[in-house]
Design a protein around this motif. Structure first.
Motif, PDB file in Angstrom:
ATOM      1  N   UNK A   1      33.477  26.387 -24.897  1.00  0.00           N
ATOM      2  CA  UNK A   1      33.869  26.391 -26.304  1.00  0.00           C
ATOM      3  C   UNK A   1      33.687  27.757 -26.959  1.00  0.00           C
ATOM      4  N   UNK A   2      33.063  28.691 -26.241  1.00  0.00           N
ATOM      5  CA  UNK A   2      32.853  30.043 -26.786  1.00  0.00           C
ATOM      6  C   UNK A   2      33.959  30.999 -26.355  1.00  0.00           C
ATOM      7  N   UNK A   3      34.123  31.159 -25.034  1.00  0.00           N
ATOM      8  CA  UNK A   3      35.134  32.105 -24.531  1.00  0.00           C
ATOM      9  C   UNK A   3      36.489  31.455 -24.268  1.00  0.00           C
ATOM     10  N   UNK A   4      36.533  30.111 -24.354  1.00  0.00           N
ATOM     11  CA  UNK A   4      37.773  29.348 -24.193  1.00  0.00           C
ATOM     12  C   UNK A   4      38.340  29.396 -22.773  1.00  0.00           C
ATOM     13  N   UNK A   5      37.509  29.769 -21.801  1.00  0.00           N
ATOM     14  CA  UNK A   5      37.987  29.838 -20.412  1.00  0.00           C
ATOM     15  C   UNK A   5      37.657  28.538 -19.675  1.00  0.00           C
ATOM     16  N   UNK A   6      38.584  28.092 -18.834  1.00  0.00           N
ATOM     17  CA  UNK A   6      38.345  26.930 -17.982  1.00  0.00           C
ATOM     18  C   UNK A   6      37.658  27.420 -16.710  1.00  0.00           C
ATOM     19  N   UNK A   7      36.409  27.026 -16.536  1.00  0.00           N
ATOM     20  CA  UNK A   7      35.597  27.527 -15.434  1.00  0.00           C
ATOM     21  C   UNK A   7      35.061  26.368 -14.585  1.00  0.00           C
ATOM     22  N   UNK A   8      34.648  26.654 -13.338  1.00  0.00           N
ATOM     23  CA  UNK A   8      34.031  25.607 -12.520  1.00  0.00           C
ATOM     24  C   UNK A   8      32.800  25.039 -13.221  1.00  0.00           C
TER      25      UNK A   8
ATOM     26  N   UNK B   1      42.732  15.668 -22.087  1.00  0.00           N
ATOM     27  CA  UNK B   1      42.831  17.015 -21.492  1.00  0.00           C
ATOM     28  C   UNK B   1      41.491  17.438 -20.895  1.00  0.00           C
ATOM     29  N   UNK B   2      40.422  17.199 -21.621  1.00  0.00           N
ATOM     30  CA  UNK B   2      39.091  17.570 -21.121  1.00  0.00           C
ATOM     31  C   UNK B   2      38.719  16.758 -19.886  1.00  0.00           C
ATOM     32  N   UNK B   3      39.062  15.476 -19.915  1.00  0.00           N
ATOM     33  CA  UNK B   3      38.753  14.632 -18.769  1.00  0.00           C
ATOM     34  C   UNK B   3      39.528  15.078 -17.534  1.00  0.00           C
TER      35      UNK B   3
END
Length: 216
Positions: free
Chosen positions: A24-31, A11-13
């Motif tokens: 890992x702090x706010x759990x948001x997927x960001x650029x 998933x991370x890849x």
């Protein structure tokens, strides 16, 4: 990525292949541009986004400052050596690094607003406006220097929105002039057209009354 499942690793890849990373702090997927570099990590990126890092620093400013002072006092020689090695490496791999660092230091000394951003951030901002980072925005000559549209000496902030690529000749000619005055002088002296994006900078950084008094 020790300690995580094969599915989580995949998933991370997959996110990275889309140019994204999950903080890992706010759990948001960001650029990925929202994360600082960290060579010790498997993906070369800090696990926390810049927004979360900045929030933590702001909330713990005094504690972090005291820790830094104590650590430096106990490890001064090591800190100086690592700093020299870091700066040498950054200058070698990133030609803009030293220029941005010097400009930021000057802006801080004058009490101007300074934002934290990378060379990649600046180049991305330029390209987003159709500006070629390899050419002077004023005359299309090869890029040599970074120009602060609103000069630092007139209170100009050190932020991507106030920086444009310039050649040494144009930057020297502009010096501390407000942009609109510089363009007017150029228009009278020669028949050249600056990059279309310059118009946006003229609107954004209109000269203040203090600028006009300085120019007079």
């Amino acid at each position: 990525m020790a300690g995580i499942s094969r599915a989580e690793r995949a998933r991370r890849q997959a996110l990275l292949e889309q140019g994204l990373k999950e903080c890992t702090k706010c759990q948001k997927a960001l650029p990925v541009a929202e994360f600082n570099r960290d060579k010790a990590r498997w993906d070369g990126l800090d696990p926390h986004c810049r927004g979360c890092r900045n929030s933590y620093k702001a909330a713990n400013r005094e504690t972090l400052a005291e820790y830094s002072r104590e650590y430096y006092a106990e490890n001064q020689e090591r800190c100086q050596r690592l700093t020299r090695e870091y700066l040498r490496g950054r200058r070698a791999e990133d030609p803009l690094f030293a220029r941005l660092r010097t400009a930021a230091s000057k802006a801080r000394r004058l009490g101007n607003h300074v934002e934290s951003f990378t060379s990649e951030d600046l180049i991305h901002s330029w390209r987003g406006q159709g500006i070629d980072p390899a050419k002077c925005i004023y005359c299309d000559s090869p890029f040599e220097q970074i120009d602060h549209v609103r000069p630092i000496t007139l209170g100009g902030p050190h932020i991507p929105e106030n920086l444009i690529p310039s050649c040494a000749a144009c930057n020297s000619e502009k010096r501390d002039k407000p942009l609109i005055d510089f363009l007017a002088d150029r228009a009278e002296a020669e028949d050249t057209e600056p990059h279309p994006a310059v118009g946006r900078y003229v609107t954004t950084w209109e000269p203040t009354e203090a600028d006009k008094e300085t120019a007079a």
